[in-house]
Design an enzyme around this catalytic site. Structure first.
Site, mmCIF file in Angstrom:
data_model
loop_
_atom_site.group_PDB
_atom_site.id
_atom_site.type_symbol
_atom_site.label_atom_id
_atom_site.label_comp_id
_atom_site.label_asym_id
_atom_site.label_seq_id
_atom_site.Cartn_x
_atom_site.Cartn_y
_atom_site.Cartn_z
ATOM 1 C CE1 TYR A 209 42.984 13.290 28.153
ATOM 2 C CE2 TYR A 209 44.791 13.981 29.542
ATOM 3 C CZ TYR A 209 43.831 14.361 28.696
ATOM 4 O OH TYR A 209 43.847 15.626 28.225
ATOM 5 C CE LYS B 184 43.211 14.587 22.781
ATOM 6 N NZ LYS B 184 43.721 15.218 21.301
ATOM 7 N N PRO C 152 54.095 13.923 28.007
ATOM 8 C CG PRO C 152 55.088 14.100 29.935
ATOM 9 C CD PRO C 152 54.302 13.225 29.061
HETATM 10 C C1 HXC Z 1 36.391 25.866 33.678
HETATM 11 C C2 HXC Z 1 36.214 27.170 31.503
HETATM 12 C C3 HXC Z 1 37.644 27.322 31.412
HETATM 13 C C4 HXC Z 1 38.431 26.866 32.643
HETATM 14 C C5 HXC Z 1 36.813 28.226 29.918
HETATM 15 N N1 HXC Z 1 35.827 27.601 30.661
HETATM 16 N N2 HXC Z 1 37.776 28.060 30.586
HETATM 17 N N3 HXC Z 1 35.584 26.320 32.684
HETATM 18 N N4 HXC Z 1 37.715 26.186 33.643
HETATM 19 N N5 HXC Z 1 39.642 26.773 32.793
HETATM 20 C C6 HXC Z 1 34.317 27.837 30.183
HETATM 21 C C7 HXC Z 1 33.765 29.171 30.355
HETATM 22 O O1 HXC Z 1 33.210 29.627 31.401
HETATM 23 C C8 HXC Z 1 32.638 28.766 29.270
HETATM 24 O O2 HXC Z 1 31.399 28.492 30.024
HETATM 25 C C9 HXC Z 1 33.119 27.800 28.317
HETATM 26 O O3 HXC Z 1 34.103 27.264 29.026
HETATM 27 C C10 HXC Z 1 33.596 28.529 27.082
HETATM 28 O O4 HXC Z 1 34.239 29.622 27.389
HETATM 29 P P1 HXC Z 1 35.121 30.360 26.298
HETATM 30 O O5 HXC Z 1 35.668 31.671 26.960
HETATM 31 O O6 HXC Z 1 34.378 30.590 25.126
HETATM 32 O O7 HXC Z 1 36.401 29.517 25.961
HETATM 33 P P2 HXC Z 1 37.930 30.056 25.823
HETATM 34 O O8 HXC Z 1 38.634 30.007 27.108
HETATM 35 O O9 HXC Z 1 37.636 31.263 24.792
HETATM 36 O O10 HXC Z 1 38.279 28.708 25.041
HETATM 37 C C11 HXC Z 1 38.512 27.736 25.363
HETATM 38 C C12 HXC Z 1 39.337 26.774 24.439
HETATM 39 C C13 HXC Z 1 40.728 27.559 24.403
HETATM 40 C C14 HXC Z 1 38.627 26.877 23.084
HETATM 41 C C15 HXC Z 1 39.677 25.350 24.860
HETATM 42 O O11 HXC Z 1 41.441 27.343 25.570
HETATM 43 C C16 HXC Z 1 41.629 27.091 22.878
HETATM 44 O O12 HXC Z 1 41.355 27.979 22.071
HETATM 45 N N6 HXC Z 1 42.188 25.950 23.252
HETATM 46 C C17 HXC Z 1 42.937 25.629 21.882
HETATM 47 C C18 HXC Z 1 44.296 25.408 22.487
HETATM 48 C C19 HXC Z 1 44.402 24.061 23.443
HETATM 49 O O13 HXC Z 1 43.394 24.094 24.391
HETATM 50 N N7 HXC Z 1 45.613 23.366 23.363
HETATM 51 C C20 HXC Z 1 45.906 22.322 24.451
HETATM 52 C C21 HXC Z 1 45.806 21.186 23.763
HETATM 53 S S1 HXC Z 1 46.468 20.234 25.041
HETATM 54 P P3 HXC Z 1 30.036 29.393 30.071
HETATM 55 O O14 HXC Z 1 29.155 28.328 30.662
HETATM 56 O O15 HXC Z 1 30.619 30.299 31.050
HETATM 57 O O16 HXC Z 1 29.663 29.931 29.003
HETATM 58 C C22 HXC Z 1 46.149 18.606 25.277
HETATM 59 C C23 HXC Z 1 46.998 17.765 25.989
HETATM 60 C C24 HXC Z 1 46.649 16.807 26.595
HETATM 61 O O17 HXC Z 1 44.910 18.359 24.744
HETATM 62 C C25 HXC Z 1 47.770 15.754 27.464
HETATM 63 C C26 HXC Z 1 48.720 16.519 28.158
HETATM 64 C C27 HXC Z 1 49.920 15.400 28.409
HETATM 65 P P1 NAP Z 2 48.252 23.589 20.669
HETATM 66 O O1 NAP Z 2 49.723 24.286 20.052
HETATM 67 O O2 NAP Z 2 47.514 24.545 21.750
HETATM 68 O O3 NAP Z 2 47.583 23.195 19.582
HETATM 69 C C1 NAP Z 2 46.164 23.000 19.437
HETATM 70 C C2 NAP Z 2 45.774 23.518 17.938
HETATM 71 O O4 NAP Z 2 44.447 23.168 17.893
HETATM 72 C C3 NAP Z 2 46.104 24.892 17.876
HETATM 73 O O5 NAP Z 2 46.748 25.237 16.666
HETATM 74 C C4 NAP Z 2 44.684 25.618 17.576
HETATM 75 O O6 NAP Z 2 44.652 26.668 16.811
HETATM 76 C C5 NAP Z 2 43.948 24.364 17.102
HETATM 77 N N1 NAP Z 2 42.423 24.254 17.288
HETATM 78 C C6 NAP Z 2 41.862 24.776 18.635
HETATM 79 N N2 NAP Z 2 40.532 24.587 18.364
HETATM 80 C C7 NAP Z 2 40.387 24.658 17.247
HETATM 81 C C8 NAP Z 2 39.103 24.525 16.152
HETATM 82 N N3 NAP Z 2 37.790 24.575 16.804
HETATM 83 N N4 NAP Z 2 39.125 24.263 14.923
HETATM 84 C C9 NAP Z 2 40.423 24.230 14.376
HETATM 85 N N5 NAP Z 2 41.472 24.298 15.134
HETATM 86 C C10 NAP Z 2 41.606 24.380 16.399
HETATM 87 O O7 NAP Z 2 48.587 22.457 21.612
HETATM 88 P P2 NAP Z 2 49.885 21.179 21.486
HETATM 89 O O8 NAP Z 2 50.291 20.622 22.711
HETATM 90 O O9 NAP Z 2 50.383 21.412 20.132
HETATM 91 O O10 NAP Z 2 48.496 19.978 21.124
HETATM 92 C C11 NAP Z 2 48.367 19.207 19.822
HETATM 93 C C12 NAP Z 2 47.707 18.082 19.911
HETATM 94 O O11 NAP Z 2 48.557 17.009 20.833
HETATM 95 C C13 NAP Z 2 46.423 17.973 20.525
HETATM 96 O O12 NAP Z 2 45.564 16.959 19.885
HETATM 97 C C14 NAP Z 2 46.695 17.600 21.822
HETATM 98 O O13 NAP Z 2 45.661 16.832 22.623
HETATM 99 C C15 NAP Z 2 47.752 16.404 21.640
HETATM 100 N N6 NAP Z 2 48.548 16.190 23.011
HETATM 101 C C16 NAP Z 2 49.699 17.111 23.342
HETATM 102 C C17 NAP Z 2 50.160 16.864 24.508
HETATM 103 C C18 NAP Z 2 51.475 17.795 24.851
HETATM 104 O O14 NAP Z 2 52.153 17.420 26.052
HETATM 105 N N7 NAP Z 2 51.557 18.976 24.331
HETATM 106 C C19 NAP Z 2 50.390 15.610 25.200
HETATM 107 C C20 NAP Z 2 49.308 14.819 24.500
HETATM 108 C C21 NAP Z 2 48.556 15.047 23.572
HETATM 109 P P3 NAP Z 2 43.742 27.846 16.612
HETATM 110 O O15 NAP Z 2 43.543 28.491 18.303
HETATM 111 O O16 NAP Z 2 44.202 28.698 15.448
HETATM 112 O O17 NAP Z 2 42.362 27.281 16.282
#
Ligand code: HXC
Ligand code: NAP
Length: 285
Positions: free
Chosen positions: A152, A167, A195
């Site tokens: 996307y 992205k 995925p």
């Molecule tokens: C709406 C949300 C929310 C949600 C948090 N917020 N979760 N809003 N929907 N589900 C809001 C909060 O209200 C807050 O706003 C702000 O975001 C920050 O909230 P925090 O509590 O500080 O955030 P937190 O939930 O602790 O952390 C968010 C995050 C966390 C940093 C994104 O989920 C994380 O650590 N993610 C890393 C790993 C990850 O996401 N991996 C997936 C990648 S997958 P306010 O205004 O209230 O302060 C990917 C795949 C794509 O990219 C493609 C797939 C096919």
């Molecule tokens: P994941 O395990 O949640 O990986 C995300 C990683 O990012 C975690 O190790 C997390 O570690 C790190 N991270 C998050 N915030 C960070 C920050 N502020 N500083 C440094 N590190 C940070 O998810 P995943 O599925 O393996 O995703 C990996 C990559 O693949 C991502 O770029 C995602 O967009 C991409 N992707 C995944 C899929 C899928 O289907 N899984 C599809 C398309 C693209 P900490 O929490 O320790 O920081």
């Protein structure tokens, strides 16, 4: 499901992976180690990194350094580069993999929620790229960037708008620097995965009942999700010298998922055979 490259394909290459302690970052890192690389894994959670580093070293016999780093903090990235260079010497590749994401109707997002995703995905990637690029240019060393985007990045997607904007920016960064920094022997490529099951993505993008209602495999023409080794094979190739002439490319690995979504008539796959028989019989009537 097997490793694809010749043993030693990444021998003595030092590769940094952001978000390397979990999910896809960990899987790609494991294969790099199996191919002979030294690995530096970084993310915010040091305990997670330390555990993964220990396991990876045990599983592969390779060398792994775990360094805590929030990609939103430029000085922490500079520290990763410094520690990596002093531990392993020249750095060969950087895999920009760290990301954050959640699903939400956009009108429900606060501006802070939007910021948090853009800061990790887009700013985190250009910070890491800038720090590593300057290091390579100053030291007259070649380098490889590999950026993980999504499909996307070019179509956009509702309900993950901050991630889609970010992205798309990473894709533009990849293509721009592939041209600008080629003169320094720095290559930039990207992978767009479909995925691939991981705890991090699945728990955030398919929370609660969504996981049972929305099966990602059904959206994919090949009717399955990706295997981590399939992605690791592609990533290792793009990191290795075998891809020395590949620069500025984004390679999709999604079983045909995004093209299916765009095809006007793709949903005709739901038409049963007996209906096709009826249609065939009524032709020309
Ligand atoms: C709406 C949300 C929310 C949600 C948090 N917020 N979760 N809003 N929907 N589900 C809001 C909060 O209200 C807050 O706003 C702000 O975001 C920050 O909230 P925090 O509590 O500080 O955030 P937190 O939930 O602790 O952390 C968010 C995050 C966390 C940093 C994104 O989920 C994380 O650590 N993610 C890393 C790993 C990850 O996401 N991996 C997936 C990648 S997958 P306010 O205004 O209230 O302060 C990917 C795949 C794509 O990219 C493609 C797939 C096919
Ligand atoms: P994941 O395990 O949640 O990986 C995300 C990683 O990012 C975690 O190790 C997390 O570690 C790190 N991270 C998050 N915030 C960070 C920050 N502020 N500083 C440094 N590190 C940070 O998810 P995943 O599925 O393996 O995703 C990996 C990559 O693949 C991502 O770029 C995602 O967009 C991409 N992707 C995944 C899929 C899928 O289907 N899984 C599809 C398309 C693209 P900490 O929490 O320790 O920081």
């Amino acid at each position: 499901m097997e490793g694809m490259l010749k043993p030693g394909s990444l021998k003595d290459k030092t590769i940094i992976i952001t978000g390397g302690g979990t999910g896809l970052g960990r899987s790609m890192g494991k294969y790099f180690l199996e191919l002979g690389a030294n690995l530096v894994i970084t993310s915010r959670k040091k305990d997670v990194l330390d555990k993964s580093a220990e396991e990876l070293m045990k599983e592969t016999g390779g060398k792994v350094l775990a360094v805590a780093c929030d990609v939103r903090k430029y000085e922490e990235i500079e520290n990763v580069i410094k520690v990596t260079a002093s531990t392993f010497g020249p750095i060969h590749g950087v895999l920009n993999n760290a990301a954050g994401n959640f699903i939400s109707p956009t009108e429900r997002l606060s501006h802070r929620a939007f910021d948090i995703i853009v800061d990790i995905v887009l700013k985190g990637t250009y910070y890491t790229t800038l720090a590593a690029g300057k290091h390579w240019i100053t030291n007259k060393q070649p380098g490889v960037f590999l950026n993980i985007v999504t499909t996307y990045a070019w179509t956009g997607s509702g309900y993950v708008v901050p991630s889609a904007c970010s992205k798309a920016g990473v894709l533009a960064l990849t293509r721009s620097l592939a041209v600008e920094w080629a003169k320094y022997k720095i290559r930039s490529n990207a992978i767009a995965p479909g995925p691939f099951p991981t705890e991090g993505a699945w728990s955030r993008l398919l929370p609660g009942e969504l996981a049972s209602k929305f099966d990602p495999a059904q959206r994919v023409p090949l009717k399955r999700v990706g295997e981590h080794q399939e992605l690791a094979n592609l990533a290792a190739y793009l990191m290795s010298d075998y891809s020395a002439y590949v620069n500025g490319e984004v390679i999709t690995i999604d079983g045909g998922e995004w093209l299916r979504s765009g095809g006007e008539f793709s949903d005709l796959e739901h038409i049963p055979e007996h209906m096709w028989d009826m249609l065939e019989k009524s032709r020309g009537k």
